[in-house]
Design an enzyme around this catalytic site. Structure first.
Site, mmCIF file in Angstrom:
data_model
loop_
_atom_site.group_PDB
_atom_site.id
_atom_site.type_symbol
_atom_site.label_atom_id
_atom_site.label_comp_id
_atom_site.label_asym_id
_atom_site.label_seq_id
_atom_site.Cartn_x
_atom_site.Cartn_y
_atom_site.Cartn_z
ATOM 1 N N GLU A 63 111.180 12.830 114.908
ATOM 2 C CA GLU A 63 110.197 13.852 114.570
ATOM 3 C C GLU A 63 108.971 13.575 115.443
ATOM 4 O OE1 GLU A 63 107.625 15.378 110.770
ATOM 5 O OE2 GLU A 63 109.346 14.097 110.381
ATOM 6 N N ARG A 288 117.742 0.454 108.081
ATOM 7 C CA ARG A 288 116.705 0.499 109.098
ATOM 8 C C ARG A 288 116.223 -0.906 109.426
ATOM 9 N NH1 ARG A 288 112.208 3.814 108.712
ATOM 10 N NH2 ARG A 288 113.548 5.455 107.948
ATOM 11 N N LYS A 298 105.172 5.096 110.251
ATOM 12 C CA LYS A 298 104.366 5.872 111.201
ATOM 13 C C LYS A 298 102.985 6.153 110.620
ATOM 14 C CE LYS A 298 108.001 8.627 113.256
ATOM 15 N NZ LYS A 298 108.453 10.017 113.308
HETATM 16 P P1 ATP Z 1 109.370 9.795 109.150
HETATM 17 O O1 ATP Z 1 109.042 9.161 107.851
HETATM 18 O O2 ATP Z 1 108.197 10.412 109.830
HETATM 19 O O3 ATP Z 1 110.601 10.645 109.131
HETATM 20 P P2 ATP Z 1 110.965 8.015 110.675
HETATM 21 O O4 ATP Z 1 110.649 6.596 110.914
HETATM 22 O O5 ATP Z 1 112.193 8.362 109.923
HETATM 23 O O6 ATP Z 1 109.671 8.568 110.034
HETATM 24 P P3 ATP Z 1 111.869 9.793 112.733
HETATM 25 O O7 ATP Z 1 111.127 10.333 113.884
HETATM 26 O O8 ATP Z 1 112.396 10.740 111.747
HETATM 27 O O9 ATP Z 1 110.927 8.732 112.043
HETATM 28 O O10 ATP Z 1 113.005 8.847 113.255
HETATM 29 C C1 ATP Z 1 113.895 9.194 114.275
HETATM 30 C C2 ATP Z 1 115.165 8.414 114.120
HETATM 31 O O11 ATP Z 1 114.891 7.016 114.174
HETATM 32 C C3 ATP Z 1 115.816 8.690 112.800
HETATM 33 O O12 ATP Z 1 117.194 8.905 113.037
HETATM 34 C C4 ATP Z 1 115.596 7.456 111.999
HETATM 35 O O13 ATP Z 1 116.690 7.206 111.170
HETATM 36 C C5 ATP Z 1 115.472 6.372 113.075
HETATM 37 N N1 ATP Z 1 114.600 5.303 112.613
HETATM 38 C C6 ATP Z 1 113.325 5.411 112.214
HETATM 39 N N2 ATP Z 1 112.837 4.229 111.818
HETATM 40 C C7 ATP Z 1 113.831 3.334 111.980
HETATM 41 C C8 ATP Z 1 113.958 1.927 111.740
HETATM 42 N N3 ATP Z 1 112.954 1.202 111.252
HETATM 43 N N4 ATP Z 1 115.125 1.347 112.030
HETATM 44 C C9 ATP Z 1 116.149 2.059 112.532
HETATM 45 N N5 ATP Z 1 116.104 3.382 112.767
HETATM 46 C C10 ATP Z 1 114.953 4.016 112.492
HETATM 47 MG MG MG Z 2 112.710 10.643 109.602
#
Ligand code: ATP
Ligand code: MG
Length: 585
Positions: A63, A288, A298
């Site tokens: 995102e 994660r 974030k």
């Molecule tokens: P938000 O809460 O804003 O959705 P997010 O950390 O999920 O935050 P995204 O931009 O949606 O951010 O994440 C993009 C991709 O990265 C998603 O597929 C998510 O699963 C993966 N991702 C995010 N944080 C992690 C993490 N700590 N470890 C592994 N994968 C992650």
């Molecule tokens: Mg997300």
């Protein structure tokens, strides 16, 4: 001096970007086959049974509401890595369903970071907003099937109707609107005829489902807001739950890899796809990445930036990709780290030292050595002619003889670390002290005779020594051994520099929870303005990395200029010197 230079710098222009990309992709492609993990096992099974016609198609779906961090790197390495290893493709898809929080700045930074990590989506740069028309059509299809309805409950009312984990929910009074009414109202929602939040479009599933996600979830909300790509076209925006699975389907994703919190959403995503009778990706969840001494949300990272607790998204203390890059991390080290942690179904906290160790292993092989004195004190060698300069031979990298040697100048006035001299040495202190000898790396054994102090402050300003001409390193008579070896820089040849010494941003292993800001380490940055570097570092360029002997790995900061050289400490040495340091402390 041949400097280690992998070139993944902050890219100046697109052309340069593309060149770099080719280099790093080649490197990423040369990495050896990865050990099997449960996700790869699923992919291999599906290939064997030809479940998706022998195809592998993954995606990385950020995102664009913040900069990528090391957790995202895990997901990037996983998705692009699987595509690479099984002759598949990986898309980059910006999940831009939320018009109010997203910005082009983030889109650009995300692309730069993925490229820098060594992965390439080629021409497959997609946006969920590209599918808004298609998603709208799908929504109409569900309405026509009697599977979606316009609901007038407020957010509060909806919460009350939803029930709890132990109690079923109540059906909305608007649930049984006619298909015609629903179509008409949904159209009006789209055209902006109703105020924000006054109505939603909901899936008609089961308010008594034990899975709360199945209790008539919201698919669209009204939002009178412009979008960074679709402008003012839409007054309704899809929820993540409605958009995500269908976007994967539209892109014909085979393996939709996501983090564990979406496990309970999978039945909903499956339900949508089954009603619509469209391509069905297999969702697979993994845990994660959490890192000790690090916050990864974030929201918190944005707060650190906005409240100026750090100096921006690329502050070298940030766990963002851009921060790690500025800190001196290499893409190779991050990919290696991702391989080492693997994937699992259980959330754990990975020790940040594993990340640091991955970097050391990479830099140890590649970073040229140099001598640098961060907290200098002057050493005068009284029996060395003051008009003489010797060029001594130094090894660029003992791990790689191919990196050759260089000449370093030696003269009668040198700098050493303040720490390498003690007027009153503690037990087992093998560095310099009055009457004691120490070897100067690549040079001679010296002995201390005297110190000169500032008459007012008592601070040591000069250490007077003699050298033993028979002990030149590499020379025929250099066998005489002393216990300590220290680094040094010739004063008249030294390059002045600023060195920014970074430490962990948080003092505690798990800095999460409401009190997270109270765990911030007040000493996470120390700026040393009076550092002395060996002559060869006079013309360093952005992001070059070195091992400063005995001190750690350092890289040139992007702020560095010819007349104002600035280095960042990337990571300390896990070193053979640690014992000496401890003994000396
Ligand atoms: P938000 O809460 O804003 O959705 P997010 O950390 O999920 O935050 P995204 O931009 O949606 O951010 O994440 C993009 C991709 O990265 C998603 O597929 C998510 O699963 C993966 N991702 C995010 N944080 C992690 C993490 N700590 N470890 C592994 N994968 C992650
Ligand atoms: Mg997300």
């Amino acid at each position: 001096m041949t400097h280690y230079h992998d070139g993944e710098t902050c890219f100046q222009n697109r052309q340069e970007k593309i060149e770099k990309k080719n280099v790093t992709n080649k490197e990423a492609n040369q990495e050896t086959a990865k050990p099997l993990n449960f996700i790869r096992e699923i992919v291999e099974d599906d290939l064997r049974t030809s479940k998706y016609g022998g195809k592998v198609q993954t995606r990385f779906p950020p995102e664009p509401n913040g900069y990528l961090h090391i957790g995202h790197a895990k997901s990037i390495c996983l998705n692009f890595g699987i595509a690479r290893d099984y002759s598949g493709l990986c898309n980059l898809r910006f999940d831009d369903t939320n018009p109010t929080k997203e910005e082009m700045e983030y889109v650009e930074s995300i692309k730069e970071d993925v490229l820098w990590l060594g992965f390439d989506w080629q021409d497959r740069e997609y946006y969920t907003s590209d599918y808004f028309d298609k998603l709208y059509e799908y929504a109409l299809q569900l309405i026509k099937q009697g599977k979606a309805y316009v609901c007038d409950l407020t957010a509060d009312e909806m919460r009350q109707y939803r029930g709890t984990l132990t109690e079923p929910g109540k059906e909305s009074p608007y649930r049984n609107r006619s298909i015609e009414d629903n179509i008409e109202l949904f159209e009006k929602m789209r055209k902006g005829e109703f105020p924000d939040t006054s109505r939603t479009l909901r899936a008609k599933i089961d308010m008594a489902s034990p899975n709360v996600n199945m209790r008539d979830p919201v698919m669209y909300r009204i939002l009178h807001a412009g979008h960074h790509r679709t402008g003012d076209k839409w007054r309704v925006y899809p929820t993540y739950d409605w958009a995500h699975g269908q976007s994967d389907s539209i892109e014909r994703i085979t393996h939709s890899i996501c983090t564990l919190e979406f496990e309970d959403h999978r039945p909903l995503y499956d339900w949508f796809i089954e009603q619509l009778e469209i391509h069905h990706p297999q969702q697979i969840e993994f845990a994660r990445l959490n890192l000790s001494y690090t916050v990864m949300s974030k929201r918190k990272l944005l707060q650190l930036v906005e409240e100026r607790i750090v100096n921006g998204w690329d502050d070298p203390r940030m766990p963002t990709i851009t921060g790690l890059r500025r800190r001196g991390y290499t893409p190779e080290a991050i990919r290696y780290f991702a391989d080492r942690i693997g994937v699992s179904k259980r959330e754990t906290i990975i020790d940040v030292s594993l990340l640091e160790d991955s970097l050391r292993q990479d830099l140890n092989k590649r970073a040229p050595r140099a001598m640098a004195v961060l907290r200098p004190v002057k050493v005068v060698i009284d029996n060395y002619p003051n008009d003489r300069v010797e060029e001594l031979e130094a090894v660029n990298n003992p791990e790689d003889p191919g990196m050759g040697t260089r000449k370093i100048p030696f003269s009668n006035v040198l700098y050493i670390e303040q720490d390498d001299f003690r007027e009153v040495p503690p037990p087992k202190y093998f560095r310099l002290s009055p009457g004691k000898e120490v070897r100067l790396r690549y040079a001679y054994i010296i002995k201390c005779h005297d110190v000169v102090k500032d008459s007012k402050t008592g601070e040591i300003i000069e250490i007077h020594c003699t050298y033993d001409p028979e002990t030149k390193s590499g020379g025929s008579q250099s066998q005489r051994k002393v216990k300590g070896t220290i680094h040094w820089v010739s004063a008249q040849h030294a390059v002045d520099a600023e060195v920014r010494v970074y430490d962990r941003l948080f003092r505690v292993e798990d800095p999460n929870g409401d009190e997270w800001k109270s765990f911030i380490n007040p000493d996470s940055l120390e700026v040393l303005k009076n550092c002395k570097l060996e002559r060869g570092l006079v013309n360093v360029t952005q992001q070059e990395r070195f091992q400063f002997e005995r001190l750690g790995y350092f890289c040139v900061d992007p702020d560095s200029r010819k007349d104002r050289v600035i280095f960042n400490r990337t990571v300390t040495l896990r070193d053979t010197w640690a014992k000496i340091e401890k003994a000396g402390a």
